[in-house]
Design a protein around this motif. Structure first.
Motif, PDB file in Angstrom:
ATOM      1  N   GLU A 145       5.074  71.035  60.914  1.00 51.01           N
ATOM      2  CA  GLU A 145       4.146  70.901  62.040  1.00 51.01           C
ATOM      3  C   GLU A 145       4.585  69.803  62.994  1.00 51.01           C
ATOM      4  N   SER A 146       5.045  68.681  62.451  1.00 51.83           N
ATOM      5  CA  SER A 146       5.498  67.576  63.304  1.00 51.83           C
ATOM      6  C   SER A 146       6.720  67.971  64.121  1.00 51.83           C
ATOM      7  N   ILE A 147       7.678  68.637  63.469  1.00 50.55           N
ATOM      8  CA  ILE A 147       8.909  69.007  64.168  1.00 50.55           C
ATOM      9  C   ILE A 147       8.638  70.079  65.216  1.00 50.55           C
ATOM     10  N   PHE A 148       7.800  71.061  64.906  1.00 51.34           N
ATOM     11  CA  PHE A 148       7.471  72.081  65.892  1.00 51.34           C
ATOM     12  C   PHE A 148       6.716  71.477  67.075  1.00 51.34           C
ATOM     13  N   ARG A 149       5.854  70.498  66.790  1.00 48.05           N
ATOM     14  CA  ARG A 149       5.135  69.833  67.877  1.00 48.05           C
ATOM     15  C   ARG A 149       6.112  69.079  68.782  1.00 48.05           C
ATOM     16  N   LEU A 150       7.059  68.352  68.158  1.00 49.08           N
ATOM     17  CA  LEU A 150       8.079  67.645  68.936  1.00 49.08           C
ATOM     18  C   LEU A 150       8.944  68.614  69.726  1.00 49.08           C
ATOM     19  N   ASN A 151       9.257  69.760  69.097  1.00 45.57           N
ATOM     20  CA  ASN A 151      10.061  70.765  69.798  1.00 45.57           C
ATOM     21  C   ASN A 151       9.326  71.292  71.031  1.00 45.57           C
ATOM     22  N   GLY A 152       8.033  71.504  70.904  1.00 44.88           N
ATOM     23  CA  GLY A 152       7.249  71.953  72.051  1.00 44.88           C
ATOM     24  C   GLY A 152       7.223  70.920  73.166  1.00 44.88           C
ATOM     25  N   TYR A 153       7.069  69.647  72.782  1.00 44.43           N
ATOM     26  CA  TYR A 153       7.098  68.588  73.792  1.00 44.43           C
ATOM     27  C   TYR A 153       8.444  68.539  74.506  1.00 44.43           C
ATOM     28  N   MET A 154       9.528  68.676  73.753  1.00 43.10           N
ATOM     29  CA  MET A 154      10.863  68.626  74.355  1.00 43.10           C
ATOM     30  C   MET A 154      11.095  69.803  75.292  1.00 43.10           C
ATOM     31  N   LEU A 155      10.592  70.986  74.929  1.00 44.11           N
ATOM     32  CA  LEU A 155      10.725  72.142  75.816  1.00 44.11           C
ATOM     33  C   LEU A 155       9.950  71.926  77.111  1.00 44.11           C
ATOM     34  N   ASN A 156       8.763  71.337  77.007  1.00 43.35           N
ATOM     35  CA  ASN A 156       7.998  71.047  78.221  1.00 43.35           C
ATOM     36  C   ASN A 156       8.720  70.040  79.107  1.00 43.35           C
ATOM     37  N   LYS A 158      11.946  69.578  79.194  1.00 47.04           N
ATOM     38  CA  LYS A 158      13.108  70.264  79.756  1.00 47.04           C
ATOM     39  C   LYS A 158      12.715  71.118  80.951  1.00 47.04           C
ATOM     40  N   ARG A 159      11.601  71.855  80.839  1.00 47.41           N
ATOM     41  CA  ARG A 159      11.137  72.663  81.974  1.00 47.41           C
ATOM     42  C   ARG A 159      10.784  71.778  83.165  1.00 47.41           C
ATOM     43  N   THR A 160      10.128  70.648  82.888  1.00 42.27           N
ATOM     44  CA  THR A 160       9.772  69.739  83.975  1.00 42.27           C
ATOM     45  C   THR A 160      11.012  69.178  84.652  1.00 42.27           C
ATOM     46  N   GLN A 161      12.039  68.829  83.850  1.00 38.06           N
ATOM     47  CA  GLN A 161      13.280  68.326  84.425  1.00 38.06           C
ATOM     48  C   GLN A 161      13.955  69.386  85.297  1.00 38.06           C
ATOM     49  N   LYS A 162      13.962  70.625  84.834  1.00 35.46           N
ATOM     50  CA  LYS A 162      14.539  71.703  85.638  1.00 35.46           C
ATOM     51  C   LYS A 162      13.775  71.876  86.945  1.00 35.46           C
ATOM     52  N   TYR A 163      12.459  71.793  86.869  1.00 38.16           N
ATOM     53  CA  TYR A 163      11.648  71.956  88.072  1.00 38.16           C
ATOM     54  C   TYR A 163      11.973  70.868  89.088  1.00 38.16           C
ATOM     55  N   PHE A 164      11.999  69.598  88.634  1.00 39.02           N
ATOM     56  CA  PHE A 164      12.279  68.496  89.558  1.00 39.02           C
ATOM     57  C   PHE A 164      13.720  68.525  90.051  1.00 39.02           C
ATOM     58  N   HIS A 165      14.639  68.982  89.188  1.00 43.35           N
ATOM     59  CA  HIS A 165      16.038  69.111  89.623  1.00 43.35           C
ATOM     60  C   HIS A 165      16.153  70.132  90.751  1.00 43.35           C
ATOM     61  N   THR A 166      15.456  71.251  90.598  1.00 42.38           N
ATOM     62  CA  THR A 166      15.470  72.274  91.643  1.00 42.38           C
ATOM     63  C   THR A 166      14.816  71.774  92.922  1.00 42.38           C
ATOM     64  N   ARG A 167      13.662  71.105  92.784  1.00 42.09           N
ATOM     65  CA  ARG A 167      12.980  70.565  93.964  1.00 42.09           C
ATOM     66  C   ARG A 167      13.854  69.531  94.680  1.00 42.09           C
ATOM     67  N   GLU A 168      14.561  68.713  93.905  1.00 42.34           N
ATOM     68  CA  GLU A 168      15.416  67.696  94.514  1.00 42.34           C
ATOM     69  C   GLU A 168      16.545  68.331  95.308  1.00 42.34           C
ATOM     70  N   ASN A 169      17.193  69.331  94.717  1.00 40.23           N
ATOM     71  CA  ASN A 169      18.296  69.992  95.407  1.00 40.23           C
ATOM     72  C   ASN A 169      17.821  70.710  96.669  1.00 40.23           C
ATOM     73  N   ARG A 170      16.699  71.399  96.575  1.00 39.58           N
ATOM     74  CA  ARG A 170      16.189  72.091  97.757  1.00 39.58           C
ATOM     75  C   ARG A 170      15.756  71.102  98.834  1.00 39.58           C
ATOM     76  N   GLY A 171      15.132  69.987  98.430  1.00 40.61           N
ATOM     77  CA  GLY A 171      14.762  68.975  99.407  1.00 40.61           C
ATOM     78  C   GLY A 171      15.977  68.352 100.078  1.00 40.61           C
ATOM     79  N   PHE A 172      17.034  68.099  99.279  1.00 43.37           N
ATOM     80  CA  PHE A 172      18.251  67.537  99.850  1.00 43.37           C
ATOM     81  C   PHE A 172      18.897  68.510 100.819  1.00 43.37           C
TER      82      PHE A 172
END
Length: 217
Positions: A145-156, A158-172
């Motif tokens: 349960e602990s590892i799956f919870r951590l895995n879910g947090y890491m996936l979230n 990662k998605r947030t980083q991808k979103y901001f990376h895309t927004r940064e590139n488009r803004g630039f």
């Protein structure tokens, strides 16, 4: 302090669980697609039932859109879209073989597109049973349960980083386009001012010139 036997059992549970974690083969790439170009990437699936993860985001170029297709080994279209800016999909591979992930920049005649994408092939093997029955049964559930919870947090994250990376590139890209437009606007404005000055001098010279004679003021 935990007894030595409990620590040993907990360590074994960690090792067994980590070995039983999902095996993932992922490819993270950034590629440029020229105007009127079709570009395909391929991933092999070893057995039916594996999960396919497909993520893409247009980082720069035009209206930040692209056409895409996902084909199975029999060239059957599993997923497609036109003029999409980004996407994040999970598919089940029912056929063993090579899957195609294609991008097409057919709507652009001059503009190159820069695309960031991930292709993931995921399989879920069965967990091996412990050497002795009940040896790690008391610790596995809480640890999972602990590892799956951590895995879910890491996936979230990662998605947030991808979103901001895309927004940064488009803004630039938008900033570069704006700066380029301001530069040419300033050039045209300067040329207009110089042209108006030359025209005014010419008009004044014509105004004070009469029948071939020039009068100084």
């Amino acid at each position: 302090m935990l007894p030595r036997a409990s620590l040993y059992a907990l360590t074994l549970s960690c090792i067994v669980f980590l070995k039983a974690l999902t095996v993932v083969k992922a490819t993270a790439l950034t590629t440029a697609i020229a105007a009127n170009e079709r570009l395909c990437f391929y991933a092999d699936v070893d057995k039916a039932g594996e999960k396919l993860g497909f993520y893409f985001a247009v980082q720069s170029g035009g209206s930040f859109d692209i056409d895409y297709e996902v084909l199975d080994p029999n060239s059957k279209v599993l997923l497609d879209g036109q003029r999409e800016r980004q996407g994040d999909y999970v598919l089940t591979a029912n056929t063993v073989g090579e899957y195609s992930f294609c991008f097409e920049n057919d709507m652009s005649t001059l503009t190159e597109k820069l695309i960031d994408f991930d292709i993931m092939v995921e399989s879920e093997p069965r967990r091996e049973a412990p050497a002795k029955q009940g040896q790690i049964a008391d610790h596995t559930t809480a640890l999972e349960e602990s590892i799956f919870r951590l895995n879910g947090y890491m996936l979230n994250i990662k998605r947030t980083q991808k979103y901001f990376h895309t927004r940064e590139n488009r803004g630039f890209d938008t900033v570069k386009s704006t700066v380029n437009r301001l530069f040419w606007y300033a050039v045209l404005e300067s040329l207009g001012i110089v042209g108006m000055a030359v025209a005014q001098v010419h008009i004044l010279e014509t105004f004070f010139t009469k029948t071939g004679r020039r009068y100084k003021v």
